[in-house]
Scaffold this active site. Structure first.
Site, PDB file in Angstrom:
ATOM      1  N   HIS A 175     -93.073   3.078  31.458  1.00 35.87           N
ATOM      2  CA  HIS A 175     -94.399   3.455  31.966  1.00 35.87           C
ATOM      3  C   HIS A 175     -94.733   2.691  33.246  1.00 35.87           C
ATOM      4  CE1 HIS A 175     -96.413   6.151  29.100  1.00 35.87           C
ATOM      5  NE2 HIS A 175     -95.681   5.591  28.164  1.00 35.87           N
TER       6      HIS A 175
ATOM      7  N   HIS B 108    -102.164   3.407  19.896  1.00 38.34           N
ATOM      8  CA  HIS B 108    -101.104   2.504  20.374  1.00 38.34           C
ATOM      9  C   HIS B 108    -101.198   1.134  19.716  1.00 38.34           C
ATOM     10  CE1 HIS B 108    -101.198   5.463  23.639  1.00 38.34           C
ATOM     11  NE2 HIS B 108     -99.901   5.264  23.644  1.00 38.34           N
TER      12      HIS B 108
ATOM     13  N   HIS C 154    -103.630  12.618  25.363  1.00 38.44           N
ATOM     14  CA  HIS C 154    -103.261  11.200  25.390  1.00 38.44           C
ATOM     15  C   HIS C 154    -104.459  10.341  25.757  1.00 38.44           C
ATOM     16  CE1 HIS C 154    -100.564   7.715  26.462  1.00 38.44           C
ATOM     17  NE2 HIS C 154    -100.063   8.124  25.331  1.00 38.44           N
TER      18      HIS C 154
ATOM     19  N   HIS D 137     -97.031  10.116  18.523  1.00 34.07           N
ATOM     20  CA  HIS D 137     -96.323  10.739  19.638  1.00 34.07           C
ATOM     21  C   HIS D 137     -95.337  11.802  19.157  1.00 34.07           C
ATOM     22  CE1 HIS D 137     -97.960   7.123  21.620  1.00 34.07           C
ATOM     23  NE2 HIS D 137     -97.975   7.872  22.714  1.00 34.07           N
TER      24      HIS D 137
ATOM     25  N   HIS E   9     -90.287   0.985  26.005  1.00 38.56           N
ATOM     26  CA  HIS E   9     -91.303   2.026  26.195  1.00 38.56           C
ATOM     27  C   HIS E   9     -92.306   1.665  27.295  1.00 38.56           C
ATOM     28  CE1 HIS E   9     -95.550   3.061  25.304  1.00 38.56           C
ATOM     29  NE2 HIS E   9     -95.076   4.277  25.508  1.00 38.56           N
TER      30      HIS E   9
HETATM   31 CU1  C2O Z   1     -98.930   6.985  24.225  1.00 39.44          CU
HETATM   32 CU2  C2O Z   1     -96.011   6.013  26.136  1.00 39.44          CU
HETATM   33  O1  C2O Z   1     -97.737   6.014  25.464  1.00 39.44           O
END
Ligand code: C2O
Length: 365
Positions: free
Chosen positions: A262, A118, A93, A127, A258
């Site tokens: 985070h 992203h 990531h 992802h 999303h």
């Molecule tokens: Cu690649 Cu939830 O971020």
């Protein structure tokens, strides 16, 4: 032309982009994958008959939770320089999201432009592939070809609190492999997620928070995600500079629920909101993959809604964009967006245990 990831084992630099307090970073910014001297192979679809059934994290059976915990522990037990290690998986990531790779492949491309998967239409497919390999690696580590990841089912009231299995620091005197030290304490105590979290706690009664969350899912999948690019995110092709966070072309789920999760999980006050609050460190929290397992499910539910406009991208620049991963056999493989559109071909699916797969459908904000 599509974004084409380079040979990640030869073209890679330390991460820098998006890490504001790099001198006090709590995780390493050396995110390049180990080089095993392998050449990139084409991807082959799995041939097994069994379909891995991903399960809601809050409702796992004892056996499911134990297997998951054992698989993550096995990953943690590998030496860091193994491509399947806990650190190597987290660094994927970091490298793809904080400037590890440039847009150069076989001597062509744009060697001065970093790749950022992203904030654009690469978000969902990248992802999906990341978790596809992660799941198969975990299954291999515990010798279970049916192993499937849980998903954090934050779109249904019962699944909104972070699952209990992630919280204890130790289990029967041994470290809990699902625990992560860099999570926000007050939020872990509260448990109930805020899908619209933007850095400030709402301090509203739980029942109201649940309604707010349902409305947020409706907003991300229906109101703000009514056509291909609003849902997936804007076009991003070879030669484009990395799209910045805050760009209005970010897809509805990516910018909405999303990102909120985070920020909610990452520990407030950490130099770079480690772990979940920054791309470079998010993969060190096992809950990252469980959150993304549900984000991946949102792509499926969005199509299952069968609303006009809910169609996958057909632009060749999207279909032919590609990434390079180590697979479960430690082979280096190149995978394309077009090959992840149909999850039946990837041999996994999601357990839908409620009669209504869209409990937020009437929760128009
Ligand atoms: Cu690649 Cu939830 O971020």
């Amino acid at each position: 032309a599509p974004i084409t990831s380079p040979d990640i084992t030869s073209i890679c630099k330390d991460a820098k982009d998006g890490i504001r307090n790099i001198d006090t970073a709590l995780r390493t910014t050396k995110c390049c994958p180990p080089s095993l001297g392998k050449t990139i192979k084409p991807f082959k679809f799995p041939t097994e008959k069994t379909v891995r059934m991903r399960w809601p994290a809050h409702a796992g059976t004892k056996e499911q939770v134990e297997k998951y915990r054992a698989a993550i522990q096995a990953m943690r037990d590998l030496p860091d320089d193994h491509p399947h290690s806990f650190a190597s998986q987290a660094k994927i990531h970091c490298a793809y999201c904080n400037g590890g790779y440039t847009q150069v492949d076989s001597g062509t491309g744009f060697p001065d432009i970093n790749i950022q998967i992203h904030n654009s239409w690469l978000f969902f497919p990248f992802h999906r592939w990341y978790l596809y390999f992660y799941e198969r690696i975990l299954g291999k580590l515990i010798n279970d070809p049916t192993f499937a990841l849980p998903f954090w089912k934050w779109d249904e009231p019962a699944g909104m609190p972070i699952a209990e299995m992630f919280l204890p620091e130790t289990i029967n005197g041994k470290p809990n492999s699902l625990y992560d030290v860099y999570r926000d304490g007050p939020h872990m105590e509260k448990k109930l997620i805020d899908l619209d979290y933007a850095g400030t706690d709402k301090d509203i009664p739980d029942q109201q928070q649940v309604q707010c969350n349902l409305a947020t899912v409706y907003r991300d999948l229906v109101r703000n995600g009514g056509d291909t690019l609003s849902f997936f995110g804007g076009e991003y092709v070879a030669g484009d500079s990395p799209v910045a966070g805050g760009d209005p072309s970010i897809g509805s789920v990516e910018s909405g629920s999303h990102t909120a999760v985070h920020r909610w999980v990452g520990q407030r006050g950490n130099p770079n909101s480690e772990d979940m609050g920054n791309f470079y460190s998010a993969g060190y929290d096992p809950s990252f993959y469980i959150h993304h397992s549900n984000v991946d499910r949102m792509w499926k539910l969005w199509k299952d809604l069968r609303l006009p406009g809910h169609v996958d991208p057909t632009d060749p620049d999207w279909l032919n964009a590609s990434y390079v991963f180590y697979d479960e056999n430690e082979d280096l493989v190149r995978v394309y967006n077009k090959d992840c559109v149909d999850i039946r071909r990837l041999k996994y699916n999601f357990v839908e245990n409620s009669k209504d797969p869209f409990p937020w459908r009437k929760s128009r904000p």
